[in-house]
Write an enzyme that holds these catalytic residues in place. Sequence first.
Site, PDB file in Angstrom:
ATOM      1  N   ASP A 106       0.817  -1.214   0.000  1.00  0.00           N
ATOM      2  CA  ASP A 106       0.000   0.000   0.000  1.00  0.00           C
ATOM      3  C   ASP A 106       0.852   1.266   0.000  1.00  0.00           C
ATOM      4  O   ASP A 106       2.007   1.266   0.435  1.00  0.00           O
ATOM      5  CB  ASP A 106      -0.870   0.041   1.267  1.00  0.00           C
ATOM      6  CG  ASP A 106      -1.992  -0.969   1.230  1.00  0.00           C
ATOM      7  OD1 ASP A 106      -2.018  -1.817   0.327  1.00  0.00           O
ATOM      8  OD2 ASP A 106      -2.840  -0.914   2.145  1.00  0.00           O
ATOM      9  N   HIS A 111       3.636  -2.128   3.232  1.00  0.00           N
ATOM     10  CA  HIS A 111       3.666  -0.764   2.693  1.00  0.00           C
ATOM     11  C   HIS A 111       4.980  -0.562   1.952  1.00  0.00           C
ATOM     12  O   HIS A 111       6.053  -0.691   2.566  1.00  0.00           O
ATOM     13  CB  HIS A 111       3.502   0.257   3.817  1.00  0.00           C
ATOM     14  CG  HIS A 111       2.159   0.183   4.480  1.00  0.00           C
ATOM     15  ND1 HIS A 111       1.869  -0.758   5.453  1.00  0.00           N
ATOM     16  CD2 HIS A 111       1.025   0.894   4.272  1.00  0.00           C
ATOM     17  CE1 HIS A 111       0.604  -0.614   5.815  1.00  0.00           C
ATOM     18  NE2 HIS A 111       0.068   0.379   5.131  1.00  0.00           N
TER      19      HIS A 111
HETATM   20 ZN   LIG Z   1      -2.580   3.182   3.310  1.00  0.00          ZN
END
Ligand SMILES: [Zn+2]
Length: 282
Positions: free
Chosen positions: A68, A224
């Site tokens: 992400d 992430h």
């Molecule tokens: Zn996010």
Amino acid sequence: MRGAKCLVQAGLVWLALISWADSANATCPDPDFQSRTLIIPAKVQSYGTMQYARSVDVSDKEVVLTFDDGPDPVVTPQILDTLDRFCVKATFFMTGLRAERYPALVQEVARRGHTIASHSYSHPNNLRRLGWNAATRQITRGINEIQAALDAHDDTSDMRVAPFFRFPGLNHSTGLRGWLANQNISTFSCDAGTDDWRRIAASTVTYRALRNIRSTRGGIVIFHDTKPRTAAALPHVLQRLQNEGYHIAHMLPERDARTPGTTLAAAPLDRQADTPLRSTHD
Ligand SMILES: [Zn+2]
């Protein structure tokens, strides 16, 4: 004769070594580590048992890698190199703002065969609090900016953002999920977290990722690609998963699986049939 045979064998070994050296970077340590392409049905669903009743249709010890908040000019290339080294594909839930800033990175992620998905425009932590118009604009502008980045290069201009959305901070709402469903977009939460968004050491990310993946025995894992600790942890996580008999499955929308054998992030764009996403509240 025996000497000649030894020479032949030595020659074969030598050729094998040369061949191995030449291809060391091009071959996979375990070609079966990526088990398959996991086709996500066009029928809209919400996936991920952290928040929803069901997840994607994975087998026992099968992992779906997701990243992400990117792309990031430092971390994303490191993540891409690690994924290449293990010969596995992932799904990147990008923000429109970063796609606008780094279009070449969006194109690079797509070019390397990963799935491109969306994660809002500027990542407000709670879309629900923005109000309806601003929230739906965040979603549509995010998708449109990522698509614009793909459109900006010949290599990727025939690819489309997958109809996959992840709420920033996983802060969803029933109303917005319904709105997404009306746009034929599925919502993705996760099955296993990694805590890589927290200020923890890379070794702790490795530990928690493996602990949580073992606990759910696979499923959608959330990382992430904006965090250096994630880039540092990922090779260790993948190596351990490989050693423990896990496999990686690559999500692809049903729309993009019509060409047999394709592993590209997106199918050729049917410009006649394609309707650009627009908020109905603009
Ligand atoms: Zn996010």
